[in-house]
Scaffold this motif. Structure first.
Motif, PDB file in Angstrom:
ATOM      1  N   THR A 297      -7.102 -13.827 -13.142  1.00  0.00           N
ATOM      2  CA  THR A 297      -8.020 -13.160 -14.071  1.00  0.00           C
ATOM      3  C   THR A 297      -7.750 -11.666 -14.057  1.00  0.00           C
ATOM      4  OG1 THR A 297      -9.690 -12.923 -12.326  1.00  0.00           O
ATOM      5  CG2 THR A 297      -9.809 -14.905 -13.689  1.00  0.00           C
ATOM      6  N   PRO A 298      -8.231 -10.928 -15.051  1.00  0.00           N
ATOM      7  CA  PRO A 298      -8.055  -9.471 -15.068  1.00  0.00           C
ATOM      8  C   PRO A 298      -8.695  -8.824 -13.844  1.00  0.00           C
ATOM      9  CG  PRO A 298      -8.739 -10.267 -17.225  1.00  0.00           C
ATOM     10  CD  PRO A 298      -8.887 -11.426 -16.277  1.00  0.00           C
ATOM     11  N   VAL A 299      -8.086  -7.743 -13.371  1.00  0.00           N
ATOM     12  CA  VAL A 299      -8.575  -7.079 -12.161  1.00  0.00           C
ATOM     13  C   VAL A 299      -8.922  -5.631 -12.451  1.00  0.00           C
ATOM     14  CG1 VAL A 299      -7.232  -8.561 -10.627  1.00  0.00           C
ATOM     15  CG2 VAL A 299      -6.255  -6.411 -11.428  1.00  0.00           C
ATOM     16  N   ASP A 300      -9.731  -5.079 -11.564  1.00  0.00           N
ATOM     17  CA  ASP A 300     -10.077  -3.665 -11.612  1.00  0.00           C
ATOM     18  C   ASP A 300      -8.873  -2.859 -11.119  1.00  0.00           C
ATOM     19  OD1 ASP A 300     -11.985  -1.326 -11.643  1.00  0.00           O
ATOM     20  OD2 ASP A 300     -11.472  -1.395  -9.499  1.00  0.00           O
ATOM     21  N   PHE A 301      -8.317  -2.008 -11.994  1.00  0.00           N
ATOM     22  CA  PHE A 301      -7.067  -1.319 -11.672  1.00  0.00           C
ATOM     23  C   PHE A 301      -7.226  -0.359 -10.496  1.00  0.00           C
ATOM     24  CE2 PHE A 301      -3.579   1.732 -12.371  1.00  0.00           C
ATOM     25  CZ  PHE A 301      -2.515   0.827 -12.407  1.00  0.00           C
ATOM     26  N   ALA A 302      -8.368   0.285 -10.384  1.00  0.00           N
ATOM     27  CA  ALA A 302      -8.581   1.223  -9.275  1.00  0.00           C
ATOM     28  C   ALA A 302      -8.536   0.495  -7.936  1.00  0.00           C
ATOM     29  CB  ALA A 302      -9.914   1.948  -9.453  1.00  0.00           C
ATOM     30  N   SER A 303      -9.162  -0.688  -7.859  1.00  0.00           N
ATOM     31  CA  SER A 303      -9.127  -1.445  -6.600  1.00  0.00           C
ATOM     32  C   SER A 303      -7.721  -1.966  -6.326  1.00  0.00           C
ATOM     33  CB  SER A 303     -10.125  -2.599  -6.650  1.00  0.00           C
ATOM     34  OG  SER A 303      -9.722  -3.589  -7.597  1.00  0.00           O
ATOM     35  N   LEU A 304      -6.962  -2.235  -7.384  1.00  0.00           N
ATOM     36  CA  LEU A 304      -5.583  -2.690  -7.195  1.00  0.00           C
ATOM     37  C   LEU A 304      -4.721  -1.584  -6.612  1.00  0.00           C
ATOM     38  CD1 LEU A 304      -3.293  -4.715  -7.535  1.00  0.00           C
ATOM     39  CD2 LEU A 304      -3.091  -3.992  -9.923  1.00  0.00           C
ATOM     40  N   ARG A 305      -4.879  -0.367  -7.099  1.00  0.00           N
ATOM     41  CA  ARG A 305      -4.084   0.752  -6.570  1.00  0.00           C
ATOM     42  C   ARG A 305      -4.404   0.997  -5.105  1.00  0.00           C
ATOM     43  NH1 ARG A 305      -4.141   5.891 -10.414  1.00  0.00           N
ATOM     44  NH2 ARG A 305      -2.688   6.516  -8.781  1.00  0.00           N
ATOM     45  N   ARG A 306      -5.673   0.830  -4.732  1.00  0.00           N
ATOM     46  CA  ARG A 306      -6.039   1.010  -3.327  1.00  0.00           C
ATOM     47  C   ARG A 306      -5.581  -0.172  -2.478  1.00  0.00           C
ATOM     48  NH1 ARG A 306     -11.001   2.237  -5.780  1.00  0.00           N
ATOM     49  NH2 ARG A 306     -11.806   0.201  -5.090  1.00  0.00           N
ATOM     50  N   GLY A 307      -5.525  -1.357  -3.092  1.00  0.00           N
ATOM     51  CA  GLY A 307      -5.336  -2.576  -2.308  1.00  0.00           C
ATOM     52  C   GLY A 307      -3.912  -3.062  -2.186  1.00  0.00           C
ATOM     53  N   PHE A 308      -2.925  -2.404  -2.830  1.00  0.00           N
ATOM     54  CA  PHE A 308      -1.530  -2.851  -2.710  1.00  0.00           C
ATOM     55  C   PHE A 308      -0.748  -1.920  -1.785  1.00  0.00           C
ATOM     56  CE2 PHE A 308       2.941  -2.476  -3.809  1.00  0.00           C
ATOM     57  CZ  PHE A 308       3.348  -3.790  -3.665  1.00  0.00           C
ATOM     58  N   GLN A 347      13.692  -5.701   6.134  1.00  0.00           N
ATOM     59  CA  GLN A 347      12.640  -6.602   5.678  1.00  0.00           C
ATOM     60  C   GLN A 347      11.419  -5.788   5.268  1.00  0.00           C
ATOM     61  OE1 GLN A 347      11.507 -10.724   7.360  1.00  0.00           O
ATOM     62  NE2 GLN A 347      10.106  -9.338   8.377  1.00  0.00           N
ATOM     63  N   TYR A 348      10.820  -6.159   4.147  1.00  0.00           N
ATOM     64  CA  TYR A 348       9.621  -5.487   3.639  1.00  0.00           C
ATOM     65  C   TYR A 348       8.499  -6.508   3.466  1.00  0.00           C
ATOM     66  CZ  TYR A 348      12.410  -1.333   2.626  1.00  0.00           C
ATOM     67  OH  TYR A 348      13.207  -0.213   2.737  1.00  0.00           O
ATOM     68  N   GLU A 349       7.266  -5.990   3.550  1.00  0.00           N
ATOM     69  CA  GLU A 349       6.088  -6.825   3.326  1.00  0.00           C
ATOM     70  C   GLU A 349       5.246  -6.218   2.225  1.00  0.00           C
ATOM     71  OE1 GLU A 349       3.489  -8.657   6.557  1.00  0.00           O
ATOM     72  OE2 GLU A 349       2.158  -7.086   5.774  1.00  0.00           O
ATOM     73  N   ALA A 350       4.996  -6.992   1.171  1.00  0.00           N
ATOM     74  CA  ALA A 350       4.066  -6.600   0.119  1.00  0.00           C
ATOM     75  C   ALA A 350       2.728  -7.265   0.416  1.00  0.00           C
ATOM     76  CB  ALA A 350       4.591  -7.030  -1.244  1.00  0.00           C
ATOM     77  N   ARG A 351       1.644  -6.500   0.287  1.00  0.00           N
ATOM     78  CA  ARG A 351       0.322  -7.043   0.635  1.00  0.00           C
ATOM     79  C   ARG A 351      -0.708  -6.608  -0.397  1.00  0.00           C
ATOM     80  NH1 ARG A 351      -2.191  -9.186   5.190  1.00  0.00           N
ATOM     81  NH2 ARG A 351      -0.209  -9.007   6.334  1.00  0.00           N
ATOM     82  N   LEU A 352      -1.489  -7.598  -0.853  1.00  0.00           N
ATOM     83  CA  LEU A 352      -2.629  -7.361  -1.733  1.00  0.00           C
ATOM     84  C   LEU A 352      -3.884  -7.620  -0.920  1.00  0.00           C
ATOM     85  CD1 LEU A 352      -1.163  -9.261  -4.799  1.00  0.00           C
ATOM     86  CD2 LEU A 352      -1.549  -6.786  -4.692  1.00  0.00           C
ATOM     87  N   LYS A 353      -4.697  -6.612  -0.760  1.00  0.00           N
ATOM     88  CA  LYS A 353      -5.850  -6.684   0.146  1.00  0.00           C
ATOM     89  C   LYS A 353      -6.963  -7.538  -0.455  1.00  0.00           C
ATOM     90  CE  LYS A 353      -9.118  -3.834   2.777  1.00  0.00           C
ATOM     91  NZ  LYS A 353      -8.882  -4.636   3.985  1.00  0.00           N
ATOM     92  N   GLY A 354      -7.513  -8.439   0.356  1.00  0.00           N
ATOM     93  CA  GLY A 354      -8.626  -9.273  -0.046  1.00  0.00           C
ATOM     94  C   GLY A 354      -9.888  -8.911   0.710  1.00  0.00           C
ATOM     95  N   GLY A 355     -10.934  -9.681   0.489  1.00  0.00           N
ATOM     96  CA  GLY A 355     -12.199  -9.436   1.174  1.00  0.00           C
ATOM     97  C   GLY A 355     -13.094  -8.485   0.409  1.00  0.00           C
ATOM     98  N   ALA A 356     -14.202  -8.133   1.043  1.00  0.00           N
ATOM     99  CA  ALA A 356     -15.216  -7.307   0.385  1.00  0.00           C
ATOM    100  C   ALA A 356     -14.673  -5.949  -0.035  1.00  0.00           C
ATOM    101  CB  ALA A 356     -16.412  -7.136   1.315  1.00  0.00           C
ATOM    102  N   ASP A 357     -13.747  -5.390   0.745  1.00  0.00           N
ATOM    103  CA  ASP A 357     -13.198  -4.070   0.430  1.00  0.00           C
ATOM    104  C   ASP A 357     -11.859  -4.158  -0.297  1.00  0.00           C
ATOM    105  OD1 ASP A 357     -15.346  -2.903   1.763  1.00  0.00           O
ATOM    106  OD2 ASP A 357     -14.303  -2.972   3.698  1.00  0.00           O
ATOM    107  N   GLY A 358     -11.509  -5.360  -0.752  1.00  0.00           N
ATOM    108  CA  GLY A 358     -10.200  -5.553  -1.353  1.00  0.00           C
ATOM    109  C   GLY A 358     -10.216  -5.462  -2.860  1.00  0.00           C
TER     110      GLY A 358
END
Length: 763
Positions: A297-308, A347-358
């Motif tokens: 689904t569409p996401v909040d872009f500000a939270s995405l910038r903080r969460g990646f 080796q690199y790790e990409a991470r999308l943050k989940g949870g209440a602050d994600g």
């Protein structure tokens, strides 16, 4: 009937509380005491050892009837346990795909002061700041799976749980009986196999419990990782394979499910449905890695910038974050563009943050349930990751000795040495030690060749796994297992001068595309010997004297034939010839009289036999019974001024003084004499000189031996190197012309001796 002492002691503990509580009258029916006799006391935890943790050892504790209900109601408000039938569902994505559902039971144990099994607290009697709540769900499938989900929640207002601080919930999710949670066919941890797979205890990333007047609903999420256990010589080691499964599930009381199933199943969550590069992807182009992902689904872009984040690790294990920009790719898909190129072979790790602050959905209410991460490694840049004086790739060619003139149509091996080093500033665990490559050789096609990869590597016609040089020990180098060896080349005469062998190495199946330039190229000039050597024939004749006067015994015949075959094959491997033949001829008219006939006369008779048509390169070998001639203690080379009279005598014996003589020793002695026959001298000197110096074969190594012993079919071989070692013998190779008999496995020749043979066979 008198009450048990322990029950009275518990009552006394309650009565010693506040004054208002102590004034209450507690009447316990005698029938309750009688029923208690049938139950074991509650296994209360030891407060000094972490009571909440210890409670997890009794997840399925049934305390029904353990204490009289009147005592429990007086202590905690009401009976602190409840058993609820539940319905549940679970979905697994990632490296596993599974949808599971079933029924089960939920055990609720509420030790929160004053709450018991009710939803209200009497503020005049209880504070609600002590105790804890436990929920233990047993989830049964139609098959063998039995899942357990347990959690302990803190009391109201951040109080204490039996003297232990419990500021946040503790929870666990596991499967019973099966070693592999979502792929039972891959289990093997109970059958004693040398290698098996299993899933680690899942990492529970989310557990949300809603307690309603009409029942319960639980939502949970977890990540399951697979590990591989391997046993080798009594030792066992386990490592994560990189395969993961993301679990999303729910539990709902059966009454609510029957009333309205939609009220139990969570709404479609915010999830990641696609990522690139895929998890564990190798050979990612570090100049344009194409790091992308897509949400449901569409996401909040500000939270995405903080969460990646995109990270690797430094030597101390600290994160090194890659800076860059996130951009929309249309719809719910996004891409990350690094500010600069990534690094080679990391080796690199990409991470999308989940949870209440994600990361949150655009509606502001739905969040990514748990962190979503994936890892990939970048293409190895051999030119960049080589800090030594050696080139990134070396190539050498072998028929007998390294990079010597080649005989046409004779099996030839090509050996490739990759030279690359790890990054000093990147953690070792974040640098792959191997990469899949493709190899192209201009002198041999893929369908003709056989590739022998480095130790621990794999090879197909399209893919070869390349390992870093520091992964190899002395044994690997002795076996040439630190290099890539390619067989199947039969050099042809060419008009190109000088002819060149070219090898191209490139990343196999790079993502999303190759580097520019894609290939690392190494070249090697080679020389084709202008002489087209004729087959070399070893002509054997039994001298029918002594024990053989009445005929050669069959046992000696077999030994002689075995020596001839072994000597012919070893001569073909050592000498610049394509083919070595053997021929046997009896010399009936060449018997000595009362004394020893000069070998010159015997050889002349042999050469002049009317049924023998010889070639100038033919080697004449007279076989004699052991002990017949004064000089028959071994293979003896006899040379005369007239080249046509040259020849070799060789004593044949199955054993001497009860000691069996190996065929390989007799054959090596013969090949040694063939070396003399073609002009080679003892190396490093005659036996008398070596004895005076106290020099033995084990104590001498020829620093100029660099060769390879190719098998008869040309598709495998043995390393023969002064610097790296002898793959057929623990020590380094000994010269073929060592002045006393040795075995095939120990000896080889060097380049100067090989070129001397080239000159001799040209005449």
């Amino acid at each position: 009937m008198r009450a048990p002492i322990w029950a009275l002691a518990m009552f006394a503990l309650v009565a010693a509380g506040p004054v208002a509580q102590a004034q209450q009258t507690l009447e316990i029916p005698e029938a309750e005491f009688e029923s208690v006799e049938e139950y074991k006391p509650i296994p209360l935890p030891d407060p000094s050892g972490g009571p909440v943790n210890q409670m997890f050892e009794h997840m399925e504790l049934d305390m029904t009837g353990t204490l009289p209900e009147a005592v429990l109601e007086s202590m905690l408000g009401e009976t602190p346990y409840d058993f609820v039938e539940v319905v549940w569902g679970m979905e697994v994505s990632g490296d596993w795909g599974a949808r599971l559902s079933g029924t089960g039971s939920l055990q609720v144990t509420d030790f929160t002061e004053g709450r018991g099994a009710t939803l209200r607290i009497d503020p005049e009697r209880y504070t609600g700041q002590h105790g804890f709540r436990m929920y233990n769900a047993r989830l049964q499938t139609d098959g063998e799976h039995v899942f357990t989900l347990g959690a302990a929640f803190p009391p109201e207002q951040g109080g204490e749980a039996l003297g232990t601080e419990l500021e946040a919930p503790k929870a666990v999710f596991e499967v019973t009986w099966l070693c592999h949670m979502f792929e039972p066919d891959r289990t093997g941890c109970t059958d004693g196999s040398e290698e098996y797979f299993e899933t680690e205890l899942p990492i529970l990333s989310k557990l949300h419990l809603t307690r309603r007047a009409e029942g319960y609903r639980i939502e949970f999420a977890a990540r399951v990782q697979e590990s591989r256990t391997h046993r080798d010589r009594g030792y066992s080691s386990s490592d994560l394979t990189g395969r993961i499964g993301d679990v999303r599930g729910w539990v709902c009381d059966a009454e609510s499910w029957e009333a309205n199933p939609d009220d139990c199943v969570p709404d479609d969550p915010l999830e990641v449905v696609d990522v690139t590069p895929s998890h564990a992807r190798e050979n990612v182009n570090f100049e344009r890695p194409s790091v992308e992902w897509e949400f449901t689904t569409p996401v909040d872009f500000a939270s995405l910038r903080r969460g990646f984040t995109l990270t690797t690790r430094d030597r101390a294990g600290n994160e090194i974050e890659v800076s860059g920009e996130i951009a929309s790719k249309g719809g719910n898909r996004f891409a990350f563009s690094p500010d600069s190129d990534l690094e080679s072979g990391v080796q690199y790790e990409a991470r999308l943050k989940g949870g209440a602050d994600g990361i949150r959905a655009r509606d502001g209410e739905t969040t990514l349930g748990a962190d979503h991460w994936w890892r990939f490694s970048t293409i190895l840049d051999l030119e960049f990751q080589n800090n030594s004086d050696d080139p990134p790739l070396e190539m050498h060619i072998y028929q007998t000795v390294r990079d010597a003139p080649l005989v046409t149509e004779k099996p030839t091996a090509i050996r490739i040495y990759p030279n690359w080093e790890e990054h000093e500033h990147i953690h070792a665990d974040w640098q792959p030690t191997s990469f899949p490559i493709t190899l192209d050789l201009n002198v041999v096609s893929e369908h003709q060749r056989r590739v022998e990869p480095q130790f621990g590597g794999t090879a197909t016609t399209e893919e070869i796994r390349l390992h870093r040089p520091d992964q190899f020990n002395d044994q690997h180098r002795r076996q040439a297992a630190h290099t890539i060896n390619v067989y199947g080349w039969l050099p042809a005469r060419t008009g190109v001068s000088p002819p060149v062998a070219e090898a191209r190495l490139a990343a196999h199946d790079p993502f999303p595309g190759p580097l520019d330039p894609a290939d690392v190229i190494v070249e090697r000039d080679f020389e084709i010997w202008q002489t087209d050597p004729q087959p070399l024939t070893l002509r054997f004749a039994f001298l029918t004297v002594g024990p053989w006067a009445d005929g050669v015994p069959s046992e000696d015949w077999l030994v002689a034939e075995g020596v001839a075959r072994a000597a012919a094959e070893f001569t073909r491997q050592l000498f610049p010839v394509r083919e070595v033949r053997t021929a046997f001829t009896n010399v009936e008219d060449a018997r000595p009289g009362s004394g020893v006939t000069p070998m010159k006369d015997l050889l002349a008779d042999l050469r002049n036999s009317p049924h023998i048509v010889s070639h100038p390169q033919d080697v004449f070998v007279v076989l004699v019974p052991f002990g017949t001639l004064d000089y028959s203690g071994g293979a003896v080379h006899t040379r005369f001024s007239d080249e046509a009279d040259r020849g070799i005598t060789l004593s044949i014996a199955t054993s001497v003084d009860g000691i069996r003589i190996p065929i390989s020793h007799q054959a090596e002695s013969l090949v040694h004499e063939i070396g003399h026959y073609h002009g080679l001298k003892h190396k490093p000197g005659d036996i008398d000189d070596l004895n005076e110096m106290g020099l033995t074969a084990d104590g001498y190594a020829d620093p100029t031996i660099e060769g390879f012993r190719i098998a008869a079919d040309g598709m495998t071989g043995q390393n023969k190197s002064y610097s790296e070692g002898n793959s057929e013998y623990p020590g380094t190779p000994t010269p073929l012309m060592w002045p006393s008999p040795l075995s095939f496995e120990r000896v080889w020749i060097n380049e100067s001796e090989y070129r001397s043979l080239l000159n001799h066979l040209t005449r």
